[in-house]
Design a protein around this motif. Sequence first.
Motif: not given
Length: 473
Positions: A346-347, A364-366, A409-413
């Motif tokens: 997800y990075w 992207q925001y992670t 764009r934003r993902e959660q890790s």
Amino acid sequence: MTLGQRMRHFRTEAGLTLEQLGADVGVAGSQLSLMENGRREPRLSLLGAIATRLGIELAELLDDRAPTERAGLEIELERAQSNPVYAQLGLPVVRAGKGMSDETLRALVGLHRELARRSREAIATPEEARRANTELRARMRERDNHMAEIDDLVEEALRGVGHSTGALTHRSVSLMAERMGFELVYVGDLPHSARSVTDLENGRIYLPPASIPGGHGLRSMALQAIAHRMLGHEAPNDYAEFLQQRLEINYFAAAALMPRTQAVNFLQQAKSDRDIALEDFRDAFGVTHEAAALRFTNLATAHLDMRVHFLRVGGDGAIAKAYENDGLPLPMDVTGSVEGEIVCRYWSARRAFVRTNRTTEFYQYTDTPSGTFFESTQIGTSAANDEFSITIGVPFDDAKYFRGRETTRREQSRCPDASCCRRPPADLAAHWQGKAWSSAKVHAHIFSPLPSGTFPGVDDRELYEFLESHASS
């Protein structure tokens, strides 16, 4: 030690004892003895007086070459016995006195050379390389990836060839080499394991021809070869020293291609405009995206007051290079090494591979267990046609200074939690468990020790045969 040997050589040639020379230059003979044995460093004014008394030029006394073969062997023996490799054996130090024959001295030096060779061979394994690289990464993190002393040296060298603004030209690089007493020579038969070769005897730096793929990087290769000389490097004693030298020459080359004053002014203006973009920094100095990203890590903390992270990740998700001082939770093995570890899918470093348009930077925001990071990623292709990604990231609070901060764009890790992306979903696991079989790719280098030689990875025989073939041309 070399200076002391030259003092002794010219004194004995002049037929003077220590006491006689000391009386003529106003120094006790016992003090001169310490200087000749490399135990005390003489003042420049005293060296001038000694040279005058011996009837030679000061430059001749200060020459860094051993005056005779015997003197060279004595110096090599003393250096070898001061090496930690020898100290670990617990053996006494042997002094090369006048009573020691040349044959005995050659035999002792030969034994030390073989001891050093076997030591390098024993430690040049993938495990040792990973350990040494981990220690080096930790040291550079403590320094914020910044080496001001090399920046100072580079700026002085650039002033010496008249370079002040704009992209560094091949001509300026050639002038830097000339000031060091070297000529740049482009050949098509370099040893396959070497990027460049320096002939110290004939003052030549051999580089690949500009027409080869990747020839645009010749400035960097030449600068790295020059850096070895300017930084006073000697043949590395172990793999850790080899890695340290490689880091220093890479830093030197980057500092020459993106000089500190120009680069900091450019980045500070971009920060003031809240428009930092790695692609702009890259294009302003005519370098690769990766070179610009690494140089950004050199300067960001020391001059922009920003914590950062850098990643080069292969298409398979494995880390090739990594640096962070902003708290990004890098994946690590039990030794603390990150190279070869797989980053979270997800990075940004991996998400950028799945998009269709890869010509522009991917933003992207992670969200991670250590906080939220803003990341900018660019996809590239190696000479072997393998894809990789280059990522620069900063903590959320510094995103306001970067182009692309408006991205949605934003993902959660949750990595290193294995349930984040390493374990298959429960329904897939239930369906396919025991019903699948795959033959895995195994990289041969995993099982192979690094090629051994004076310089890790370079075949000595191939290197020396190359130099011999070009020495008379």
